[in-house]
Design a protein around this motif. Structure first.
Motif, PDB file in Angstrom:
ATOM      1  N   SER A  92       0.851  -1.292  -0.012  1.00  0.00           N
ATOM      2  CA  SER A  92       0.081   0.035  -0.016  1.00  0.00           C
ATOM      3  C   SER A  92       0.748   1.313   0.130  1.00  0.00           C
ATOM      4  N   PRO A  93       0.251   2.239  -0.828  1.00  0.00           N
ATOM      5  CA  PRO A  93       1.115   3.575  -0.789  1.00  0.00           C
ATOM      6  C   PRO A  93       1.098   4.365   0.515  1.00  0.00           C
ATOM      7  N   ASP A  94      -0.058   3.632   1.464  1.00  0.00           N
ATOM      8  CA  ASP A  94      -0.330   4.465   2.765  1.00  0.00           C
ATOM      9  C   ASP A  94       0.767   4.627   3.717  1.00  0.00           C
ATOM     10  N   VAL A  95       1.620   3.498   3.696  1.00  0.00           N
ATOM     11  CA  VAL A  95       2.634   3.377   4.877  1.00  0.00           C
ATOM     12  C   VAL A  95       3.939   2.883   4.222  1.00  0.00           C
ATOM     13  N   THR A  96       5.143   3.480   4.476  1.00  0.00           N
ATOM     14  CA  THR A  96       6.166   2.871   3.843  1.00  0.00           C
ATOM     15  C   THR A  96       6.522   1.396   3.879  1.00  0.00           C
ATOM     16  N   VAL A 100      11.808  -2.986   5.773  1.00  0.00           N
ATOM     17  CA  VAL A 100      10.931  -3.779   6.564  1.00  0.00           C
ATOM     18  C   VAL A 100      11.680  -4.855   7.349  1.00  0.00           C
ATOM     19  N   LYS A 101      11.426  -4.953   8.647  1.00  0.00           N
ATOM     20  CA  LYS A 101      12.255  -5.983   9.704  1.00  0.00           C
ATOM     21  C   LYS A 101      11.362  -6.693  10.187  1.00  0.00           C
ATOM     22  N   PRO A 102      10.956  -7.763   9.503  1.00  0.00           N
ATOM     23  CA  PRO A 102       9.976  -8.786  10.113  1.00  0.00           C
ATOM     24  C   PRO A 102      10.505  -9.279  11.295  1.00  0.00           C
ATOM     25  N   ILE A 103       9.542  -9.468  12.502  1.00  0.00           N
ATOM     26  CA  ILE A 103       9.788 -10.300  13.642  1.00  0.00           C
ATOM     27  C   ILE A 103       9.091 -11.306  13.786  1.00  0.00           C
ATOM     28  N   ILE A 104       9.087 -12.283  14.458  1.00  0.00           N
ATOM     29  CA  ILE A 104       8.337 -13.654  14.615  1.00  0.00           C
ATOM     30  C   ILE A 104       8.344 -13.586  16.163  1.00  0.00           C
ATOM     31  N   HIS A 105       7.063 -13.575  16.553  1.00  0.00           N
ATOM     32  CA  HIS A 105       6.754 -13.730  18.082  1.00  0.00           C
ATOM     33  C   HIS A 105       6.444 -14.952  18.341  1.00  0.00           C
ATOM     34  N   ILE A 140       3.876 -12.994  13.333  1.00  0.00           N
ATOM     35  CA  ILE A 140       4.836 -12.234  12.428  1.00  0.00           C
ATOM     36  C   ILE A 140       4.283 -10.777  12.335  1.00  0.00           C
ATOM     37  N   THR A 141       5.124  -9.851  12.704  1.00  0.00           N
ATOM     38  CA  THR A 141       4.908  -8.424  12.754  1.00  0.00           C
ATOM     39  C   THR A 141       6.003  -7.735  12.084  1.00  0.00           C
ATOM     40  N   ALA A 142       5.814  -6.401  11.579  1.00  0.00           N
ATOM     41  CA  ALA A 142       6.916  -5.545  11.455  1.00  0.00           C
ATOM     42  C   ALA A 142       7.603  -5.049  12.663  1.00  0.00           C
ATOM     43  N   SER A 143       8.640  -3.924  12.685  1.00  0.00           N
ATOM     44  CA  SER A 143       9.134  -3.554  13.814  1.00  0.00           C
ATOM     45  C   SER A 143       8.707  -2.292  14.519  1.00  0.00           C
ATOM     46  N   GLY A 144       7.837  -1.828  13.740  1.00  0.00           N
ATOM     47  CA  GLY A 144       7.074  -0.502  14.097  1.00  0.00           C
ATOM     48  C   GLY A 144       7.013   0.656  13.417  1.00  0.00           C
ATOM     49  N   THR A 145       8.011   0.720  12.336  1.00  0.00           N
ATOM     50  CA  THR A 145       8.259   2.059  11.679  1.00  0.00           C
ATOM     51  C   THR A 145       7.724   1.687  10.016  1.00  0.00           C
ATOM     52  N   THR A 146       7.307   0.656   9.719  1.00  0.00           N
ATOM     53  CA  THR A 146       6.778   0.401   8.257  1.00  0.00           C
ATOM     54  C   THR A 146       5.709  -0.475   8.329  1.00  0.00           C
ATOM     55  N   LEU A 147       4.866  -0.729   7.346  1.00  0.00           N
ATOM     56  CA  LEU A 147       3.862  -1.812   7.434  1.00  0.00           C
ATOM     57  C   LEU A 147       4.765  -3.196   7.207  1.00  0.00           C
ATOM     58  N   LEU A 148       4.060  -4.317   7.242  1.00  0.00           N
ATOM     59  CA  LEU A 148       4.637  -5.465   7.149  1.00  0.00           C
ATOM     60  C   LEU A 148       4.653  -6.166   5.723  1.00  0.00           C
ATOM     61  N   GLY A 149       3.503  -5.861   5.061  1.00  0.00           N
ATOM     62  CA  GLY A 149       3.627  -6.387   3.688  1.00  0.00           C
ATOM     63  C   GLY A 149       2.803  -7.593   3.573  1.00  0.00           C
ATOM     64  N   ALA A 150       2.134  -8.253   4.498  1.00  0.00           N
ATOM     65  CA  ALA A 150       1.366  -9.290   4.579  1.00  0.00           C
ATOM     66  C   ALA A 150       0.205  -9.393   3.491  1.00  0.00           C
ATOM     67  N   ASP A 151      -0.060  -8.166   3.231  1.00  0.00           N
ATOM     68  CA  ASP A 151      -1.069  -7.989   2.198  1.00  0.00           C
ATOM     69  C   ASP A 151      -0.124  -7.243   1.177  1.00  0.00           C
ATOM     70  N   SER A 392      -1.132  -0.702   7.645  1.00  0.00           N
ATOM     71  CA  SER A 392      -0.971  -0.126   8.691  1.00  0.00           C
ATOM     72  C   SER A 392       0.326  -0.647   9.222  1.00  0.00           C
ATOM     73  N   ARG A 393       1.300  -0.127  10.402  1.00  0.00           N
ATOM     74  CA  ARG A 393       2.308  -0.311  11.024  1.00  0.00           C
ATOM     75  C   ARG A 393       2.042  -1.465  11.966  1.00  0.00           C
ATOM     76  N   LEU A 394       0.630  -1.585  12.135  1.00  0.00           N
ATOM     77  CA  LEU A 394       0.174  -2.708  13.319  1.00  0.00           C
ATOM     78  C   LEU A 394      -0.113  -4.108  12.412  1.00  0.00           C
ATOM     79  N   GLU A 395       0.205  -4.300  11.175  1.00  0.00           N
ATOM     80  CA  GLU A 395       0.032  -5.512  10.514  1.00  0.00           C
ATOM     81  C   GLU A 395       0.655  -6.670  11.126  1.00  0.00           C
ATOM     82  N   TRP A 396      -0.186  -7.757  10.929  1.00  0.00           N
ATOM     83  CA  TRP A 396       0.327  -8.999  11.426  1.00  0.00           C
ATOM     84  C   TRP A 396      -0.280 -10.297  10.537  1.00  0.00           C
TER      85      TRP A 396
END
Length: 420
Positions: A92-96, A100-105, A140-151, A392-396
């Motif tokens: 999405s153009p909405d969020v950079t 992207v730094k993916p994190i697995i919780h 899996i999330t991003a680190s808070g400053t980007t979207l994740l890109g799951a979409d 969003s930056r909260l993508e998971w």
């Protein structure tokens, strides 16, 4: 039943996903090129390389940024339809989507998830009800400053993993399968340059949905509206009785929109809306752009007439000015097409059940490539990919949901083979 090989299969979807999300593929709605950003092809080239390494020799990237590939049939039956699985590579153009730094919780314990690079970004269970189904899973999330890109890189990775499964399990019976990865879905141009003859599929599925077990077979119908306003310009020092400010005409129109209805922020379910998306101009000329959404053609037309009538009422106060309202069709409710081909939905629901899930049909307050593909001759509902909080930056997304999506893709191909 689900194929026994899946029980012992070593899934590759997550490894692929972690690679793919680190490639910036953000699309650009202001661009006039196809694809809208050249960097989308960075991921597309990688997909072609990985498909060829699997042994899918016809995998190709065309000049417009579309990836086509074939998984040959393994069935002896002659009449099995060709099925296409489709996802989009752009974000999405909405969020950079850069860096992207993916994190697995792992083994998520049910607590709110604070993202490390911006502690203000918190994925709260209270805001994300689907999270309550994920306790013990790997999120899996991003680190808070980007979207994740799951979409929609979750869908891309799931289709790629299913392709890997089919190639490494030739004993699994299925018909001819076509893979399609598109650019620019997020800017509404995902199917603009698809070569339907080259694609050569009978039915399709986008893998771009949200919650586990869901199948979306109904979308908004969508139009874009552009209002071009011509005011009366003159020097403001000598403007009394002469100046008719185009910006004020536009502002008057925006001010007439209802505050408690007809907007995205005040509607849900099957309610449509009128949504202003762009406003620019000066005292001489102004342009307003809207998106109009409804589940029916009649609902769209009612909203467009509503806007035209409001505009006419306002222009009475500006006798020297004029305005033109133009409507551009964007996409239509896929259900109109899918209802004519019930097996497309029924076979997918059976595939979801075979994965041990409760199958749920949903409507989308939005659109997918499947909307347009359906009207281009490829009936194409949308299967879940597990993506949540997109744009969003909260993508998971959860590892386990991604693996279930792979199961469903494999099952879809088998169900079509069995029922043909």
């Amino acid at each position: 039943m689900q194929h026994t090989s899946l029980a012992t299969y070593q899934y590759t979807a997550v490894d692929r996903f972690l690679r793919y999300v680190q490639i910036d593929t953000q699309s650009d709605p202001q661009s006039t090129t196809n694809p809208s950003t050249e960097k989308q092809k960075d991921l597309s080239r990688l997909l072609v390389q990985e498909l060829q390494e699997m042994g899918i020799t016809d995998a190709e990237l065309d000049e417009w940024g579309y990836v086509y590939a074939t998984i040959p049939a393994t069935t002896e039956k002659a009449a099995v339809p060709t099925i296409c699985f489709c996802s989009h590579v752009d974000t999405s153009p909405d969020v950079t989507g850069a860096g992207v730094k993916p994190i697995i919780h792992r083994h998520w314990d049910g607590a709110d998830i604070s993202l490390p690079d911006d502690r203000a970004q918190v994925i709260r269970v209270s805001d994300h009800p689907d999270l309550s189904q994920q306790i013990g899973n790997d999120i899996i999330t991003a680190s808070g400053t980007t979207l994740l890109g799951a979409d929609n890189k979750a869908g891309v990775a799931e289709i790629m993993d299913a392709a890997h499964f089919f190639i490494t399990h030739p004993d699994v019976k299925h018909g001819r399968i076509r893979l399609l990865f598109t650019p620019d879905e997020e800017v509404g141009r995902g199917t603009e340059k698809v070569d339907m003859t080259k694609l050569g599929a009978d039915f399709g599925y986008t893998i771009d949905g949200e919650a586990l077990g869901t199948l979306e077979d109904e979308t908004f119908s969508a139009d874009g509206v552009k209002i071009s306003i011509q005011g009366v310009s003159t020097h403001p020092g000598f403007a009394k009785g002469k100046l008719e400010n185009a910006l004020k005409i536009a502002a008057d129109l925006l001010a007439t929109l209802p505050k408690k209805s007809l907007s995205p922020e005040t509607t849900d379910g099957k309610e449509g809306f009128i949504h202003p998306t762009h406003f620019e101009g000066n005292q001489d000329q102004a342009v307003l752009e809207f998106i109009i959404r409804d589940f029916t053609e009649v609902g769209l037309q009612e909203k467009e007439t509503y806007l035209q009538n409001k505009l006419n009422d306002i222009l009475v106060n500006y006798p020297g000015s004029s305005a033109q309202l133009t409507v551009k069709q964007q996409y239509r409710n896929m259900k109109e097409v899918l209802d004519q081909h019930p097996a497309v939905v029924e076979n997918a629901l059976e595939a979801i059940r075979r994965a041990g899930l409760t199958a749920e049909r949903r409507s989308i307050r939005g659109g997918t490539d499947g909307s347009r593909l359906s009207f281009m001759g490829l009936p194409c509902p949308n299967i879940f990919a597990g993506e949540h909080a997109f744009h969003s930056r909260l993508e998971w997304v959860s590892v386990q949901d991604m693996q279930k999506a792979v199961d469903v893709i494999v099952n879809v191909a088998q169900v079509w083979e069995e029922r043909s």
